[in-house]
Design a protein around this motif. Structure first.
Motif, PDB file in Angstrom:
ATOM      1  N   ILE A 191      11.935 -20.440 -41.423  1.00 21.64           N
ATOM      2  CA  ILE A 191      11.524 -21.776 -41.860  1.00 21.64           C
ATOM      3  C   ILE A 191      12.794 -22.544 -42.251  1.00 21.64           C
ATOM      4  O   ILE A 191      13.598 -22.055 -43.049  1.00 21.64           O
ATOM      5  CB  ILE A 191      10.562 -21.683 -43.061  1.00 21.64           C
ATOM      6  CG1 ILE A 191       9.295 -20.922 -42.674  1.00 21.64           C
ATOM      7  CG2 ILE A 191      10.217 -23.075 -43.582  1.00 21.64           C
ATOM      8  CD1 ILE A 191       8.474 -21.571 -41.587  1.00 21.64           C
ATOM      9  N   PRO A 192      13.009 -23.760 -41.711  1.00 13.97           N
ATOM     10  CA  PRO A 192      14.292 -24.441 -41.883  1.00 13.97           C
ATOM     11  C   PRO A 192      14.460 -25.226 -43.188  1.00 13.97           C
ATOM     12  O   PRO A 192      15.420 -25.973 -43.335  1.00 13.97           O
ATOM     13  CB  PRO A 192      14.329 -25.394 -40.686  1.00 13.97           C
ATOM     14  CG  PRO A 192      12.903 -25.729 -40.448  1.00 13.97           C
ATOM     15  CD  PRO A 192      12.122 -24.493 -40.779  1.00 13.97           C
ATOM     16  N   TYR A 204       5.503 -31.335 -39.699  1.00 12.19           N
ATOM     17  CA  TYR A 204       5.828 -30.460 -38.563  1.00 12.19           C
ATOM     18  C   TYR A 204       7.015 -31.020 -37.786  1.00 12.19           C
ATOM     19  O   TYR A 204       7.910 -30.267 -37.374  1.00 12.19           O
ATOM     20  CB  TYR A 204       4.626 -30.308 -37.641  1.00 12.19           C
ATOM     21  CG  TYR A 204       4.823 -29.227 -36.592  1.00 12.19           C
ATOM     22  CD1 TYR A 204       4.449 -27.920 -36.841  1.00 12.19           C
ATOM     23  CD2 TYR A 204       5.438 -29.529 -35.376  1.00 12.19           C
ATOM     24  CE1 TYR A 204       4.651 -26.924 -35.894  1.00 12.19           C
ATOM     25  CE2 TYR A 204       5.652 -28.545 -34.419  1.00 12.19           C
ATOM     26  CZ  TYR A 204       5.259 -27.244 -34.690  1.00 12.19           C
ATOM     27  OH  TYR A 204       5.482 -26.253 -33.754  1.00 12.19           O
ATOM     28  N   ASN A 205       7.057 -32.322 -37.594  1.00 11.25           N
ATOM     29  CA  ASN A 205       8.187 -32.939 -36.899  1.00 11.25           C
ATOM     30  C   ASN A 205       9.485 -32.780 -37.684  1.00 11.25           C
ATOM     31  O   ASN A 205      10.551 -32.590 -37.102  1.00 11.25           O
ATOM     32  CB  ASN A 205       7.914 -34.425 -36.651  1.00 11.25           C
ATOM     33  CG  ASN A 205       6.925 -34.643 -35.527  1.00 11.25           C
ATOM     34  OD1 ASN A 205       6.817 -33.834 -34.611  1.00 11.25           O
ATOM     35  ND2 ASN A 205       6.180 -35.734 -35.590  1.00 11.25           N
ATOM     36  N   LEU A 206       9.383 -32.850 -39.008  1.00 13.79           N
ATOM     37  CA  LEU A 206      10.577 -32.648 -39.839  1.00 13.79           C
ATOM     38  C   LEU A 206      11.118 -31.238 -39.652  1.00 13.79           C
ATOM     39  O   LEU A 206      12.340 -31.055 -39.488  1.00 13.79           O
ATOM     40  CB  LEU A 206      10.230 -32.893 -41.313  1.00 13.79           C
ATOM     41  CG  LEU A 206      11.363 -32.665 -42.321  1.00 13.79           C
ATOM     42  CD1 LEU A 206      12.525 -33.611 -42.055  1.00 13.79           C
ATOM     43  CD2 LEU A 206      10.845 -32.824 -43.761  1.00 13.79           C
ATOM     44  N   GLN A 219      16.598 -27.892 -34.881  1.00 10.27           N
ATOM     45  CA  GLN A 219      17.513 -28.120 -33.767  1.00 10.27           C
ATOM     46  C   GLN A 219      18.943 -27.773 -34.167  1.00 10.27           C
ATOM     47  O   GLN A 219      19.329 -27.935 -35.330  1.00 10.27           O
ATOM     48  CB  GLN A 219      17.429 -29.580 -33.321  1.00 10.27           C
ATOM     49  CG  GLN A 219      16.066 -29.986 -32.775  1.00 10.27           C
ATOM     50  CD  GLN A 219      15.944 -31.467 -32.526  1.00 10.27           C
ATOM     51  OE1 GLN A 219      16.906 -32.210 -32.736  1.00 10.27           O
ATOM     52  NE2 GLN A 219      14.770 -31.908 -32.116  1.00 10.27           N
ATOM     53  N   PRO A 220      19.763 -27.299 -33.220  1.00 11.34           N
ATOM     54  CA  PRO A 220      21.148 -26.969 -33.526  1.00 11.34           C
ATOM     55  C   PRO A 220      21.920 -28.187 -34.061  1.00 11.34           C
ATOM     56  O   PRO A 220      21.685 -29.311 -33.608  1.00 11.34           O
ATOM     57  CB  PRO A 220      21.715 -26.520 -32.168  1.00 11.34           C
ATOM     58  CG  PRO A 220      20.523 -26.110 -31.383  1.00 11.34           C
ATOM     59  CD  PRO A 220      19.403 -27.004 -31.820  1.00 11.34           C
ATOM     60  N   LYS A 222       4.254 -19.834 -36.278  1.00  9.52           N
ATOM     61  CA  LYS A 222       3.541 -19.278 -35.133  1.00  9.52           C
ATOM     62  C   LYS A 222       4.206 -19.681 -33.819  1.00  9.52           C
ATOM     63  O   LYS A 222       4.317 -18.871 -32.885  1.00  9.52           O
ATOM     64  CB  LYS A 222       2.090 -19.753 -35.151  1.00  9.52           C
ATOM     65  CG  LYS A 222       1.246 -19.251 -33.980  1.00  9.52           C
ATOM     66  CD  LYS A 222      -0.169 -19.785 -34.062  1.00  9.52           C
ATOM     67  CE  LYS A 222      -1.003 -19.325 -32.877  1.00  9.52           C
ATOM     68  NZ  LYS A 222      -2.385 -19.870 -32.928  1.00  9.52           N
ATOM     69  N   ASN A 223       4.652 -20.928 -33.748  1.00  9.55           N
ATOM     70  CA  ASN A 223       5.272 -21.430 -32.519  1.00  9.55           C
ATOM     71  C   ASN A 223       6.745 -21.064 -32.391  1.00  9.55           C
ATOM     72  O   ASN A 223       7.326 -21.211 -31.307  1.00  9.55           O
ATOM     73  CB  ASN A 223       5.121 -22.950 -32.445  1.00  9.55           C
ATOM     74  CG  ASN A 223       3.665 -23.379 -32.347  1.00  9.55           C
ATOM     75  OD1 ASN A 223       2.835 -22.637 -31.826  1.00  9.55           O
ATOM     76  ND2 ASN A 223       3.355 -24.561 -32.848  1.00  9.55           N
ATOM     77  N   ASN A 224       7.337 -20.621 -33.494  1.00 15.00           N
ATOM     78  CA  ASN A 224       8.753 -20.228 -33.487  1.00 15.00           C
ATOM     79  C   ASN A 224       8.917 -18.908 -34.231  1.00 15.00           C
ATOM     80  O   ASN A 224       9.578 -18.850 -35.277  1.00 15.00           O
ATOM     81  CB  ASN A 224       9.621 -21.315 -34.145  1.00 15.00           C
ATOM     82  CG  ASN A 224       9.470 -22.665 -33.479  1.00 15.00           C
ATOM     83  OD1 ASN A 224      10.149 -22.986 -32.501  1.00 15.00           O
ATOM     84  ND2 ASN A 224       8.567 -23.492 -34.031  1.00 15.00           N
TER      85      ASN A 224
END
Length: 356
Positions: free
Chosen positions: A121-122, A347-349, A355-356, A114-116
């Motif tokens: 999903i990474p 979520y932090n993971l 991040q690039p 939702k925020n991205n």
């Protein structure tokens, strides 16, 4: 916003616990796929009771998040599929092992998307079956589709400790047979039940550790001294121990008895030390960002699916909030606080991996 998040986490767990998954995991799998409809899942049948894993795996996402969806049966738990909250804890079968962790994962994935919205999903995701059985076919089969995956976070209750080691175990059956006798003459004969406890005590002394009796069968309905006792037992295997050394010590105990004693290994899992590299650092960073302090390290005292991933060459971390000791009992629960902490770490993971 905080109250809304807590409410969503609790609702998610209620929904998951209300779906029995100790025999058939089809309903729980379909529910998860529906909830995570923005992720494309594949089915992988494991060849047992129509059980199947669901997974979304890509070599472009080398970090795998995995947990099992099956639970133990209700056993003695009353209303196991009707979750209730008491004093900030939610009770129900699978609440801790591992549906509470799944609830946190679902909401964390949902919020990240939702925020991205423009981001994928990474991580790769897999929900496996059959973990609570001795066969553990889910993770064994999943290994076949892990091309490109280099590491796995296995969600299990670890009291919030980051585990890069897993305790080994030695499971064995013990059979004692002694001539029977009329019940009134019991004091003149050896009772196999009493002898069984004597043998277990001697094994504990020889190995310098406690033995867990999983199952004990002896006696009958007739007035006679029973002639047999059968036990299923296990004890923990520590770091650097060899099965040959353990079995030599067991033989040393069994050979002391004149009557018929049979000891047979049922399962052996060696102590595992996982690779400790980038994944470990990622989980620790995610934890520290969420909690504000460095995590404690621990040793997972039970077998997990990480065993099969480790054998396939993956770096593994076993991690999850809540109490392992209450799992598989009628006290099984997870605190609302643990649900929230698990959400934050996950979520932090995702954010760090994004991040690039």
């Amino acid at each position: 916003m905080q109250k809304d998040l807590i409410s969503r986490l609790k609702k998610e767990l209620y929904n998951l616990v209300s779906i029995p998954s100790h025999r058939d995991c089809d309903r729980i799998n379909r529910y998860i796929k529906n909830r995570l409809s923005f992720i494309s899942f594949n089915d992988q049948f494991v060849g047992k009771r129509n059980l199947y894993n669901i997974y979304s795996i890509s070599p472009e996402k080398p970090v795998l998040i995995n947990t099992h969806v099956d639970t133990v049966p209700p056993i003695s738990m009353k209303n196991p599929f009707s979750p209730v909250e008491k004093n900030g804890r939610i009770y129900g079968r699978g609440a801790c092992d591992t549906k509470g962790l799944i609830a946190s994962l679902i909401i964390a994935l949902e919020d990240f998307k939702k925020n991205n919205p423009e981001k994928d999903i990474p991580v790769s995701i897999a929900f496996t079956v059959d973990e609570e059985e001795n066969t553990a076919l889910g993770s064994e089969r999943l290994v076949e589709v892990l091309d490109g995956i280099t590491s796995a976070v296995v969600l299990e209750p670890t009291y919030g400790k980051v585990c890069t080691k897993q305790m080994g175990s030695y499971e064995f059956s013990l059979r004692i047979k002694i001539p029977s006798a009329h019940g009134s003459e019991f004091e003149r004969f050896k009772n196999p039940s009493k002898e069984a406890f004597k043998i277990i005590s001697m094994i504990e002394k020889e190995l310098k550790r406690p033995v867990n009796i999983i199952k004990f069968i002896s006696g009958w309905d007739y007035y006679a001294v029973p002639e047999k006792a059968q036990l299923l037992c296990e004890f923990k295997v520590f770091e650097n121990e060899l099965i040959s050394e353990i079995e030599a010590k067991l033989s040393n105990v069994i050979d002391r008895f004149e009557y018929e004693v049979e000891l047979e290994v049922e399962d052996f899992e060696e102590f595992l030390s996982f690779k400790k590299g980038n994944l470990y650092n990622l989980v620790c960073r995610s934890y520290e960002k969420a909690i504000g302090e460095k995590p404690k390290e621990g040793i997972m005292p039970s077998w997990t699916d990480a065993s099969n991933f480790h054998k396939a060459g993956l770096e593994c971390v076993i991690f999850g909030f809540c109490s392992l000791q209450d799992c598989h009992t009628d006290r099984e629960n997870i605190s609302v606080e643990d649900l929230h902490l698990m959400y934050q770490v996950l979520y932090n993971l995702f954010s760090i991996l994004n991040q690039p």
